[in-house]
Design a protein around this motif. Structure first.
Motif: not given
Length: 453
Positions: A46-50, A61-64, A105-108
Motif C-alpha cells: 500500500v503506497n498512499s492513503l487519504q 488507498s492505492c497499491a503496487s 504500480a499506483v504510487s499516489t
C-alpha cells in the motif's frame, strides 16, 4: 477529564482550548483498534492513503498491484465477534482488469479537495488519471514523461484546478483539469522530483523536493523558483509569537520625542540639498537597483549560489506543511527529519530522535490537527514525534513489513497506516466506559424507558 468539563461549564476554559485538550488526550491513547478493521483488497504494498477533506469519511488507498480502493470509515459493511468488530470492506475497487485502469504500480492517490466526486491517481505507467467517483470512469488523463511519484492539489485554491506532478523527470508539470492540458512546466531541479506539496496559506506557492536533495519554492505565476532551502541556513527553534515580536520591535526602536524632533530638524536642509542636486543621479540608481532586483526575482535560484543548496544529503522523500502554513516538515533518504520555517526559509534545528527511514521510495507523513505531533513511517513501525522538541512520543508496531504511508483523521482522531504487507491498520483512541455502554445499548436496541406506566 471531568475537571476540564467543569472548567468548560463554568467558563474558565475556552472552547478551542478545551477541544485541543480533548484531542491531545485522545491522541495520546492511540492503540491498534480492537473494534474497527479495514479489509484490504490489495495484493501488493500500500503506497498512499487519504481521507477526503470535505466529510472526513471516505478513505482512498492505492497499491503496487495497480489497484485503487475507497472505504467508508464511518459506516461498517459488516460485523464480527458478536457485533464488537466493525468490518469496513471497500465500496469499489479499480484494478488492472478495469478498461481504463493503470497497468503498473499506483504510487499516489488523492481526493479532489472540495468534492468527493473526483479523485486523482498517479502511476509508474507514466499516467495521471482523474476519476469520476460515481461512474468509476476516467474523466481526464495526462501522459507524463516518466514514472509518477507524487500528485498534489491545493486545498485553498479558488482560482485554479492544477495538479502538481512530481515524476522522475527533472521538470515539475502542472496539469489543468479544466483544459486537460499542461499549464506550466517548472524547471530547476537537477534530478527527478520525488515529493510535492502546496502551501496551506497561498494557492500560488508550490513546494517540491527532488532526488538532488533540494527543496524548492515556486510561485506558479512567475518563472523560476524564488527560494531554495539550505540546511546550513538555520535559526534556533520557533519564531516568537507575533505580539511578542511587535513589543520587542517597539522597545528596540523607541527614542525620546525631543531627540527625534531635533534630528528631523537638522536633517531637513541636507534633505533639500540632496533632492535638488542629486535628483537625476538618484533616479538613475533607483532604475539600476530595480532592474537588478527584477532579474533576481525572476530566476533567483539560477543567479545565486543557492541554486546548489541542499536540504538533505540524499533524496527528499516526503514533505508536509503544518495546518497553519508556517512550517514545513521534510524527510530524506539520509534518515533525517527537518523542520523549516517557511517565512524565513531557515532550518529550525529541531533534533528529532534517531529514526531509520526508507530510501527506495517516497514516504507519506502526517501531522495532527493542532500541528503538535508528526507521524512518520520508520521501516516496520510508525513513530509519533513532538513536532517542536523532536522527542519520540509513541511507537506504533503492528505491521510485518515496512510502512509506506500514514494519514491522521482529525475528526475521529484516528491514524491509518499502510505497509508492504498489504494491510491497512487503524489506530484508535481507547474507549471510555460511557462510550462502551452507549454502544452496547445501541446494539441491543435499548432506547426506551425502564419504568412502567
Amino acid at each position: 477529564m471531568w475537571k476540564e468539563i467543569r472548567d468548560r461549564e463554568s467558563g474558565r476554559l475556552r472552547p478551542n482550548l478545551y477541544r485541543n485538550r480533548v484531542e491531545l488526550s485522545r491522541l495520546a491513547s492511540l492503540q491498534l483498534s480492537n473494534h474497527k478493521e479495514i479489509v484490504s483488497p490489495h495484493r501488493a504494498s500500500v503506497n498512499s492513503l487519504q481521507v477526503d477533506l470535505t466529510e472526513q469519511r471516505y478513505l482512498l488507498s492505492c497499491a503496487s498491484d495497480a489497484s485503487v480502493a475507497v472505504y467508508d470509515v464511518q459506516r461498517a459493511t459488516g460485523r464480527e465477534g458478536g457485533g464488537l468488530i466493525c468490518k469496513h470492506k471497500p465500496l469499489f475497487v479499480v484494478d488492472k482488469r478495469h478498461q481504463q485502469g493503470h497497468k503498473y504500480a499506483v504510487s499516489t492517490s488523492i481526493w479532489y479537495p472540495v468534492d468527493t466526486g473526483l479523485f486523482i491517481t498517479g502511476s509508474y505507467d507514466h499516467r495521471i488519471n482523474v476519476w469520476d467517483t460515481n461512474t468509476t470512469q476516467v474523466a481526464v488523463n495526462f501522459k507524463m514523461p516518466g514514472k509518477v511519484y507524487k500528485c498534489a492539489m491545493s486545498s485553498v485554491a479558488t482560482s485554479h484546478m492544477l495538479i502538481a506532478a512530481a515524476t522522475e523527470d527533472v521538470q515539475v508539470r502542472l496539469c489543468d483539469i479544466a483544459s486537460g492540458a499542461f499549464a506550466h512546466t517548472l524547471s530547476g531541479h537537477h534530478d527527478g522530483v520525488m515529493s510535492a506539496e502546496w502551501s496551506a496559506s497561498s494557492e500560488w506557492v508550490l513546494i517540491t523536493g527532488g532526488c538532488d536533495g533540494a527543496i524548492r519554492f515556486w510561485d506558479i505565476r512567475r518563472a523560476g523558483c524564488f527560494r531554495v532551502l539550505d540546511q546550513s541556513h538555520c535559526q534556533l527553534g520557533r519564531r516568537p509569537p507575533l505580539l511578542a515580536r511587535s513589543a520587542q520591535n517597539k522597545s528596540s526602536t523607541s527614542k525620546s520625542p525631543s531627540a527625534v524632533h531635533t534630528s528631523s530638524i537638522k536633517a531637513r536642509p541636507s534633505q533639500r540639498k540632496s533632492l535638488i542636486g542629486n535628483n537625476h543621479r538618484q533616479s538613475f540608481i533607483d532604475r539600476q537597483v530595480s532592474r537588478g532586483s527584477l532579474k533576481q526575482r525572476s530566476h533567483p535560484g539560477m543567479l545565486t549560489t543557492q541554486d546548489r543548496a541542499t536540504a538533505h544529503y540524499g533524496v527528499v522523500s516526503s514533505l508536509k506543511v503544518t495546518n497553519d502554513g508556517m512550517y514545513l516538515l521534510s524527510a530524506g533518504s539520509d534518515s533525517r527529519l527537518r523542520l523549516w520555517d517557511i517565512g524565513s526559509g531557515c532550518n529550525t534545528l529541531v533534533n528529532y530522535e534517531t529514526a531509520r527511514l526508507q530510501t527506495t521510495k517516497a514516504l507519506q507523513v502526517a501531522i495532527s490537527g493542532d500541528s503538535s505531533v508528526a507521524f512518520v513511517p520508520c521501516m516496520m513501525t510508525t513513530k509519533a514525534f513532538d513536532l517542536w522538541s523532536g522527542k519520540a512520543m509513541m511507537n506504533f508496531c503492528g505491521h510485518y513489513e515496512n510502512v509506506n504511508c500514514c494519514w491522521y483523521n482529525h475528526q475521529d482522531q484516528e491514524l491509518y497506516t499502510g505497509s508492504n504487507d498489504r494491510q491497512i491498520l487503524v489506530w484508535s483512541p481507547t474507549k471510555t466506559a460511557i462510550e462502551e455502554e452507549s454502544e452496547v445499548k445501541m446494539k441491543l436496541g435499548v432506547d426506551e424507558d425502564n419504568w412502567s406506566d
